[in-house]
Design a protein around this motif. Structure first.
Motif, PDB file in Angstrom:
ATOM      1  N   CYS A 211      52.475 -21.753 -70.066  1.00 12.33           N
ATOM      2  CA  CYS A 211      52.213 -22.059 -71.474  1.00 12.33           C
ATOM      3  C   CYS A 211      52.509 -20.802 -72.279  1.00 12.33           C
ATOM      4  CB  CYS A 211      50.758 -22.470 -71.671  1.00 12.33           C
ATOM      5  SG  CYS A 211      50.315 -22.789 -73.396  1.00 12.33           S
ATOM      6  N   GLU A 212      53.248 -20.967 -73.373  1.00 11.97           N
ATOM      7  CA  GLU A 212      53.580 -19.831 -74.229  1.00 11.97           C
ATOM      8  C   GLU A 212      53.159 -20.140 -75.660  1.00 11.97           C
ATOM      9  OE1 GLU A 212      57.214 -17.757 -71.939  1.00 11.97           O
ATOM     10  OE2 GLU A 212      57.763 -19.515 -73.134  1.00 11.97           O
TER      11      GLU A 212
ATOM     12  N   LEU B  39      38.110 -21.125 -74.774  1.00 11.63           N
ATOM     13  CA  LEU B  39      39.320 -21.622 -74.127  1.00 11.63           C
ATOM     14  C   LEU B  39      39.282 -21.366 -72.619  1.00 11.63           C
ATOM     15  CD1 LEU B  39      41.955 -20.539 -76.783  1.00 11.63           C
ATOM     16  CD2 LEU B  39      40.864 -22.775 -76.497  1.00 11.63           C
ATOM     17  N   MET B  40      38.845 -20.199 -72.214  1.00  8.40           N
ATOM     18  CA  MET B  40      38.766 -19.883 -70.788  1.00  8.40           C
ATOM     19  C   MET B  40      37.686 -20.709 -70.092  1.00  8.40           C
ATOM     20  SD  MET B  40      41.235 -17.956 -70.101  1.00  8.40           S
ATOM     21  CE  MET B  40      40.800 -17.598 -68.417  1.00  8.40           C
TER      22      MET B  40
ATOM     23  N   VAL C  29      50.690 -17.748 -70.514  1.00  6.16           N
ATOM     24  CA  VAL C  29      49.649 -18.052 -69.539  1.00  6.16           C
ATOM     25  C   VAL C  29      50.360 -18.745 -68.379  1.00  6.16           C
ATOM     26  CG1 VAL C  29      47.434 -19.162 -69.132  1.00  6.16           C
ATOM     27  CG2 VAL C  29      47.993 -18.329 -71.433  1.00  6.16           C
ATOM     28  N   LEU C  30      50.336 -18.101 -67.215  1.00 12.33           N
ATOM     29  CA  LEU C  30      51.116 -18.563 -66.069  1.00 12.33           C
ATOM     30  C   LEU C  30      50.179 -19.008 -64.947  1.00 12.33           C
ATOM     31  CD1 LEU C  30      52.427 -15.492 -67.109  1.00 12.33           C
ATOM     32  CD2 LEU C  30      54.339 -16.755 -66.162  1.00 12.33           C
TER      33      LEU C  30
ATOM     34  N   GLN D   1      43.805 -19.569 -60.831  1.00  2.15           N
ATOM     35  CA  GLN D   1      43.505 -18.424 -61.679  1.00  2.15           C
ATOM     36  C   GLN D   1      44.782 -18.050 -62.428  1.00  2.15           C
ATOM     37  OE1 GLN D   1      40.576 -16.818 -62.336  1.00  2.15           O
ATOM     38  NE2 GLN D   1      41.750 -15.695 -63.834  1.00  2.15           N
ATOM     39  N   PRO D   2      44.844 -18.298 -63.747  1.00  2.00           N
ATOM     40  CA  PRO D   2      46.073 -17.981 -64.477  1.00  2.00           C
ATOM     41  C   PRO D   2      46.270 -16.481 -64.653  1.00  2.00           C
ATOM     42  CG  PRO D   2      44.387 -18.750 -65.992  1.00  2.00           C
ATOM     43  CD  PRO D   2      43.823 -18.884 -64.606  1.00  2.00           C
ATOM     44  N   SER D   3      47.538 -16.100 -64.750  1.00  2.00           N
ATOM     45  CA  SER D   3      47.910 -14.743 -65.144  1.00  2.00           C
ATOM     46  C   SER D   3      48.282 -14.797 -66.616  1.00  2.00           C
ATOM     47  CB  SER D   3      49.119 -14.248 -64.354  1.00  2.00           C
ATOM     48  OG  SER D   3      48.819 -14.160 -62.997  1.00  2.00           O
TER      49      SER D   3
END
Length: 103
Positions: free
Chosen positions: A61-62, A82-83, A6-7, A93-95
């Motif tokens: 986050c991985e 979670l979202m 999650v970037l 806005q995460p990728s």
């Protein structure tokens, strides 16, 4: 092994509450994913590849899973929760990327 990344992009006009993320959101992730989560890491970007350049991502986050099936099972059950928590710590806005770990 499968890695869910999650970037969160680095953007000067955006906010990110690292304290909330580390002390509230990540514990929620761990509780929600349970034993399916084999490992989790959080990295805060410091700089880009060129000297003096900003980091491409503010936070990465991985999360590690044994299989896509394990990841899909818990994310289908808990992903919406979670979202829904994302606006509590950022307006970014995460990728998301799913990868197979090769090494």
């Amino acid at each position: 092994m499968i890695k869910l990344s999650v970037l969160y992009p680095n953007a000067p006009d955006k906010s990110f509450d690292m304290d909330y993320y580390l002390n509230t959101h990540i514990p929620l992730v761990k509780r929600s994913l349970g034993a399916a989560c084999k490992g989790i890491s959080v990295d805060q970007g410091l700089a880009g590849g060129a000297p003096g350049s900003p980091a491409t991502y503010h936070v990465v986050c991985e999360i590690i899973f044994d299989s896509i099936a394990d990841m899909d099972a818990v994310m289908s059950q808990h992903g919406a929760t979670l979202m829904a928590d994302v606006p509590n710590y950022t307006n970014l806005q995460p990728s998301v990327q799913v990868s197979e770990v090769k090494l």
